[in-house]
Design a protein around this motif. Sequence first.
Motif, PDB file in Angstrom:
ATOM      1  N   PRO A   1     -14.573  -2.814  -1.617  1.00 46.31           N
ATOM      2  CA  PRO A   1     -15.219  -1.500  -1.625  1.00 46.31           C
ATOM      3  C   PRO A   1     -15.626  -1.091  -3.039  1.00 46.31           C
ATOM      4  CG  PRO A   1     -13.188  -1.452  -0.350  1.00 46.31           C
ATOM      5  CD  PRO A   1     -13.204  -2.760  -1.054  1.00 46.31           C
ATOM      6  N   THR A   2     -16.700  -0.279  -3.128  1.00 43.41           N
ATOM      7  CA  THR A   2     -17.134   0.276  -4.413  1.00 43.41           C
ATOM      8  C   THR A   2     -16.685   1.721  -4.585  1.00 43.41           C
ATOM      9  OG1 THR A   2     -19.240   0.955  -3.452  1.00 43.41           O
ATOM     10  CG2 THR A   2     -19.140  -1.230  -4.475  1.00 43.41           C
ATOM     11  N   HIS A   3     -16.021   2.265  -3.530  1.00 49.99           N
ATOM     12  CA  HIS A   3     -15.484   3.617  -3.624  1.00 49.99           C
ATOM     13  C   HIS A   3     -14.224   3.693  -2.778  1.00 49.99           C
ATOM     14  CE1 HIS A   3     -15.132   7.892  -2.251  1.00 49.99           C
ATOM     15  NE2 HIS A   3     -15.223   8.069  -3.580  1.00 49.99           N
ATOM     16  N   TYR A   4     -13.209   4.376  -3.336  1.00 49.73           N
ATOM     17  CA  TYR A   4     -11.928   4.491  -2.648  1.00 49.73           C
ATOM     18  C   TYR A   4     -11.602   5.964  -2.473  1.00 49.73           C
ATOM     19  CZ  TYR A   4     -11.522  -0.369  -4.153  1.00 49.73           C
ATOM     20  OH  TYR A   4     -11.751  -1.701  -4.367  1.00 49.73           O
ATOM     21  N   LYS A   5     -11.157   6.297  -1.244  1.00 49.94           N
ATOM     22  CA  LYS A   5     -10.749   7.655  -0.949  1.00 49.94           C
ATOM     23  C   LYS A   5      -9.370   7.922  -1.524  1.00 49.94           C
ATOM     24  CE  LYS A   5     -13.408   7.658   3.356  1.00 49.94           C
ATOM     25  NZ  LYS A   5     -13.326   7.760   4.841  1.00 49.94           N
ATOM     26  N   PRO A   6      -9.016   9.188  -1.696  1.00 44.02           N
ATOM     27  CA  PRO A   6      -7.667   9.499  -2.213  1.00 44.02           C
ATOM     28  C   PRO A   6      -6.581   8.899  -1.321  1.00 44.02           C
ATOM     29  CG  PRO A   6      -9.057  11.438  -2.280  1.00 44.02           C
ATOM     30  CD  PRO A   6      -9.844  10.410  -1.544  1.00 44.02           C
ATOM     31  N   GLY A   7      -5.663   8.179  -1.871  1.00 47.07           N
ATOM     32  CA  GLY A   7      -4.571   7.544  -1.146  1.00 47.07           C
ATOM     33  C   GLY A   7      -4.926   6.196  -0.578  1.00 47.07           C
ATOM     34  N   GLU A   8      -6.213   5.912  -0.447  1.00 47.53           N
ATOM     35  CA  GLU A   8      -6.608   4.615   0.123  1.00 47.53           C
ATOM     36  C   GLU A   8      -6.238   3.463  -0.806  1.00 47.53           C
ATOM     37  OE1 GLU A   8     -10.569   2.498   2.147  1.00 47.53           O
ATOM     38  OE2 GLU A   8     -10.792   4.255   0.831  1.00 47.53           O
ATOM     39  N   LEU A   9      -6.482   3.654  -2.109  1.00 46.59           N
ATOM     40  CA  LEU A   9      -6.176   2.577  -3.073  1.00 46.59           C
ATOM     41  C   LEU A   9      -4.679   2.319  -3.136  1.00 46.59           C
ATOM     42  CD1 LEU A   9      -7.203   0.610  -5.196  1.00 46.59           C
ATOM     43  CD2 LEU A   9      -7.057   2.441  -6.896  1.00 46.59           C
ATOM     44  N   ILE A  10      -3.871   3.407  -3.015  1.00 45.24           N
ATOM     45  CA  ILE A  10      -2.414   3.249  -3.046  1.00 45.24           C
ATOM     46  C   ILE A  10      -1.961   2.463  -1.820  1.00 45.24           C
ATOM     47  CG2 ILE A  10      -0.204   4.439  -3.125  1.00 45.24           C
ATOM     48  CD1 ILE A  10      -1.826   4.679  -5.666  1.00 45.24           C
ATOM     49  N   ALA A  11      -2.587   2.726  -0.677  1.00 41.34           N
ATOM     50  CA  ALA A  11      -2.225   2.017   0.556  1.00 41.34           C
ATOM     51  C   ALA A  11      -2.558   0.536   0.437  1.00 41.34           C
ATOM     52  CB  ALA A  11      -2.942   2.646   1.761  1.00 41.34           C
ATOM     53  N   TYR A  12      -3.706   0.246  -0.131  1.00 40.88           N
ATOM     54  CA  TYR A  12      -4.042  -1.171  -0.351  1.00 40.88           C
ATOM     55  C   TYR A  12      -3.035  -1.828  -1.305  1.00 40.88           C
ATOM     56  CZ  TYR A  12      -8.623  -0.419   1.833  1.00 40.88           C
ATOM     57  OH  TYR A  12      -9.639  -0.143   2.706  1.00 40.88           O
ATOM     58  N   TRP A  13      -2.710  -1.109  -2.370  1.00 40.85           N
ATOM     59  CA  TRP A  13      -1.852  -1.678  -3.427  1.00 40.85           C
ATOM     60  C   TRP A  13      -0.436  -1.925  -2.921  1.00 40.85           C
ATOM     61  CZ3 TRP A  13       1.018   1.414  -7.599  1.00 40.85           C
ATOM     62  CH2 TRP A  13       1.597   0.518  -8.548  1.00 40.85           C
ATOM     63  N   GLU A  14       0.081  -0.975  -2.133  1.00 40.60           N
ATOM     64  CA  GLU A  14       1.444  -1.118  -1.615  1.00 40.60           C
ATOM     65  C   GLU A  14       1.506  -1.953  -0.344  1.00 40.60           C
ATOM     66  OE1 GLU A  14       2.910   2.797  -1.106  1.00 40.60           O
ATOM     67  OE2 GLU A  14       3.289   3.132  -3.265  1.00 40.60           O
ATOM     68  N   GLY A  15       0.355  -2.419   0.154  1.00 39.39           N
ATOM     69  CA  GLY A  15       0.337  -3.270   1.335  1.00 39.39           C
ATOM     70  C   GLY A  15       0.450  -2.525   2.639  1.00 39.39           C
ATOM     71  N   GLN A  16       0.321  -1.182   2.600  1.00 39.57           N
ATOM     72  CA  GLN A  16       0.391  -0.403   3.830  1.00 39.57           C
ATOM     73  C   GLN A  16      -0.861  -0.590   4.679  1.00 39.57           C
ATOM     74  OE1 GLN A  16       1.050   3.606   2.547  1.00 39.57           O
ATOM     75  NE2 GLN A  16       3.075   3.154   1.614  1.00 39.57           N
ATOM     76  N   LYS A  17      -1.930  -0.961   4.024  1.00 41.47           N
ATOM     77  CA  LYS A  17      -3.186  -1.176   4.724  1.00 41.47           C
ATOM     78  C   LYS A  17      -3.700  -2.562   4.333  1.00 41.47           C
ATOM     79  CE  LYS A  17      -7.716   0.961   5.466  1.00 41.47           C
ATOM     80  NZ  LYS A  17      -8.620   2.088   5.083  1.00 41.47           N
ATOM     81  N   PRO A  18      -4.099  -3.381   5.297  1.00 44.48           N
ATOM     82  CA  PRO A  18      -4.554  -4.741   4.959  1.00 44.48           C
ATOM     83  C   PRO A  18      -5.724  -4.727   3.986  1.00 44.48           C
ATOM     84  CG  PRO A  18      -4.225  -4.496   7.322  1.00 44.48           C
ATOM     85  CD  PRO A  18      -4.133  -3.113   6.754  1.00 44.48           C
ATOM     86  N   PHE A  19      -5.660  -5.685   3.023  1.00 44.92           N
ATOM     87  CA  PHE A  19      -6.730  -5.843   2.023  1.00 44.92           C
ATOM     88  C   PHE A  19      -6.969  -7.344   1.854  1.00 44.92           C
ATOM     89  CE2 PHE A  19      -8.740  -5.620  -2.174  1.00 44.92           C
ATOM     90  CZ  PHE A  19      -9.638  -4.577  -1.975  1.00 44.92           C
ATOM     91  N   PRO A  20      -8.210  -7.772   1.790  1.00 43.02           N
ATOM     92  CA  PRO A  20      -8.476  -9.218   1.780  1.00 43.02           C
ATOM     93  C   PRO A  20      -8.000  -9.927   0.519  1.00 43.02           C
ATOM     94  CG  PRO A  20     -10.501  -7.984   1.445  1.00 43.02           C
ATOM     95  CD  PRO A  20      -9.438  -6.976   1.794  1.00 43.02           C
ATOM     96  N   TYR A  21      -7.561  -9.182  -0.482  1.00 40.71           N
ATOM     97  CA  TYR A  21      -7.160  -9.806  -1.751  1.00 40.71           C
ATOM     98  C   TYR A  21      -5.839  -9.216  -2.234  1.00 40.71           C
ATOM     99  CZ  TYR A  21     -12.062 -11.200  -1.715  1.00 40.71           C
ATOM    100  OH  TYR A  21     -13.269 -11.708  -1.339  1.00 40.71           O
ATOM    101  N   GLN A  22      -5.155 -10.023  -3.041  1.00 42.39           N
ATOM    102  CA  GLN A  22      -3.937  -9.541  -3.693  1.00 42.39           C
ATOM    103  C   GLN A  22      -4.361  -8.820  -4.960  1.00 42.39           C
ATOM    104  OE1 GLN A  22      -1.023 -12.540  -4.350  1.00 42.39           O
ATOM    105  NE2 GLN A  22       0.249 -11.255  -5.674  1.00 42.39           N
ATOM    106  N   ILE A  23      -4.015  -7.540  -5.074  1.00 42.92           N
ATOM    107  CA  ILE A  23      -4.514  -6.739  -6.185  1.00 42.92           C
ATOM    108  C   ILE A  23      -3.363  -6.237  -7.056  1.00 42.92           C
ATOM    109  CG2 ILE A  23      -6.606  -6.035  -4.958  1.00 42.92           C
ATOM    110  CD1 ILE A  23      -5.243  -3.336  -4.447  1.00 42.92           C
ATOM    111  N   VAL A  24      -3.728  -5.971  -8.326  1.00 41.40           N
ATOM    112  CA  VAL A  24      -2.824  -5.329  -9.295  1.00 41.40           C
ATOM    113  C   VAL A  24      -3.608  -4.177  -9.891  1.00 41.40           C
ATOM    114  CG1 VAL A  24      -1.514  -5.582 -11.421  1.00 41.40           C
ATOM    115  CG2 VAL A  24      -1.600  -7.462  -9.776  1.00 41.40           C
ATOM    116  N   MET A  25      -2.960  -3.035  -9.995  1.00 42.48           N
ATOM    117  CA  MET A  25      -3.636  -1.834 -10.468  1.00 42.48           C
ATOM    118  C   MET A  25      -2.951  -1.317 -11.729  1.00 42.48           C
ATOM    119  SD  MET A  25      -4.306   1.758  -8.442  1.00 42.48           S
ATOM    120  CE  MET A  25      -2.555   2.081  -8.275  1.00 42.48           C
ATOM    121  N   LEU A  26      -3.761  -0.950 -12.716  1.00 46.69           N
ATOM    122  CA  LEU A  26      -3.272  -0.345 -13.952  1.00 46.69           C
ATOM    123  C   LEU A  26      -4.100   0.894 -14.231  1.00 46.69           C
ATOM    124  CD1 LEU A  26      -2.717  -3.390 -16.345  1.00 46.69           C
ATOM    125  CD2 LEU A  26      -0.980  -2.048 -15.175  1.00 46.69           C
TER     126      LEU A  26
END
Length: 581
Positions: free
Chosen positions: A103-128
Motif C-alpha cells: 500500500p501507498t497509504h496506511y490508515k491509523p492503526g493499520e500499520l501497527i496491525a501489519y507490524w504486529e501480525g494482527q493482520k496478514p501482510f505479504p511481507y515481513q516488515i520492520v518499522m522505525l
Amino acid sequence: MSIRRRLMTRFIGMLAGAVVLIILLGSVATYWVVQKVNEVNLVDDFAANGLDQLINTAEIMPNDTIRYDPELLKQVDKYQGWLQVLDEQGYAIDEYHTPADVPTHYKPGELIAYWEGQKPFPYQIVMLIREKNGKNFTLLYGESNPAKSLMNNIRSDLAFTNGKLDLQPDQQEALRAANAYLQVLDASGSELSSYNKPAIGVPSEYTMQIRYPSRSGMSVATWYDEQNETTWLISIPGDPLATGTQNPYSFILEPALVILIVSIIMLLILLAFWYANRFGSPMLHMLQWLQRLERGHYEEPTGAFGIPRSQRRNGKWKRKYKVYAEVLHSMQALSHTLKQDEELRKQTESLREEWIAGITHDLKTPLSSIQGYAHMLEADKYSWTTEEVREFAGIMLDKSMYMDRLVNDLAMTYRLRSGGYQPVAEETDVNTLLRDLIQRAERNPAYGEGRILFQPSEVPVYGLVHIPSFERIVDNLTANALLHNPPESILVVSVHSGEHADAFSIQFADNGRGMDSETVWKLFERYYRGTDTGTSDVGSGLGMAVTKGLIEAMNGRIEVQSTPGEGTIIRLIWDGPSETN
C-alpha cells in the motif's frame, strides 16, 4: 650529558617507541575488528542492525526525497528488500524498490496491525519512527518471507490431534514444492512431530528464541496454537552450502589476533635488529679495537675506505657512536699513549743497548791498557829502566783514575735518578763563583787559549746552590762545549738576574757545529755519546746526564736550543721559591 644518561634516554625512548607502535597496531586492529563486526551484524540481520544506520546516514532533499548511503542500499538489494518512507498522515513520500502489492497509504492503526501480525501482510516488515531535520517520518523495511507466506496459506487447515500431525494432500504438496519442512514443538521446545524434515543438520530441540540469521539464507515462520500450547515451525532452506552453524566472528577475531601477534613479533624482531645495530655495533667495534690493542696494533679499526668506522669523512662521530663519545675519546687517548709508550720503549731499548756497549767499551779499553803494561812489567826477558817503569805506572794510574770516575759517575746517575742525592744548597754570589770557575777552566791546556768569554750580570746575583755540584755542572758544560767543537769555536758564559730574589739563569752559548733535534732529545741520556782513552782526563761520557740530575737536585731546570752549523745555547734556570714551594 653523561654516557649513563644518554644510554638511559636511548633505552627509554626505544621502549616508549615500541609501546607506541604496539598501541597503534592494537588500535588499527581494533578499528578493523569493529568495522568487520559491523559488517557481519549487517549481514547477520540487516533489519535489526542496518536500518538505524540507514536512517542516521540518510539525507532529506529539498523535494522531500531521501538519499541513502549507497553501501547500505547494497544490503537492501542483497536481501531483495524494499524501503518506504511515510509522513505523519501515513502517505508514502519516498520509496525504494517497493513492490506493487504494498500500500501507498496506511490508515491509523493499520500499520501497527501489519507490524504486529494482527493482520496478514505479504511481507515481513520492520518499522522505525525517527525525527530528521525537525520532521517526524516512519521508515518501513520489508523483506519477502516465503516461509511466512506458506504459513499463512496452510495455517487454517493445520491439525495436530492425538500426538499425530494431520496434513492435507495440498498442504503436503505446498511444503514439498517450497522445499520446506514443518516441525511441531511442545511448550519446552522439544519436537513432537515433523514433516519433510532433513535427516541431518536440523535440531530437534529449540530454545525460547527460534531464529535463523539471514546470513544462512534460511526463511523461518512460526505460529503458536494456544489451544494445544504447541508451536508450529516452517523452515525453508536457502543456499544448501550455508549450514548456519558457523560463527562469523571467528573469521574476524582469529585473523585479527593472528595478524596482531605476527605484527608485534615482527616489530620486536625489527627493534632487536635496530637495537643490535644501534648499540651492539659500536660495542663490537670497541671490542675489536681492544683486541687490536692487545695484539700491539694501536690504530682504530677502519672501514672499506680506510676511515675509522666510528667517524664520518669530516672526522665527526657517526650518529650511533655519539652515545659512546666519552668511551671512544678514552680509547683514542689510550691508543695514543700506548703507541707513544711503544715508541719510547723501542728508543729506550736502543739507548740501553748503546749505553751498555759504550760502558763495556770504556771499561775494557783502560783495563786492556793496564793489563798490557802489567804484562810488560812482569816479563823476565825485558829489563826496564826506572824512567820507563815510572812512565808505565803513570799510564796505569791515569787509566785507573778514568775507570774510577766512570764508576763514580755511573753511581751518581743512579742516585740522581732515584732521588737518593739531596745536596744542601747555600746562599752564594753567583757572579763571583762562576768567574772563579771560568778562570780555572781557562788555564786548562786541553781547551786552548782565548776560547772562553765570561759576561757577569750587571747587578749582584745571589742564589741557593750546592757549590761542589755547581762546580761539576760548569766543568761538564765547559768541557762538552770546547772538546766537541772545532778549535776556533768560542764559548760565551753569561749570568742573568731573575724577577725576584734567588731567581737567576746562566747561559752557555757556543758557535760550534750545533746539534740536530734527535741529538738534543738524547743529549741527557746516560752514555749517549761515548768517550775513549784518548780523552780520559775530561770525563766519563756521563757528564750531561749527571749535569741534568744535579741541576734538578738543586731545584733548577735546563733548556737546550741548537741549530746544526750555527751553534748551541744551554740555559740553566732557577726560578726561586715561587716555583719550588
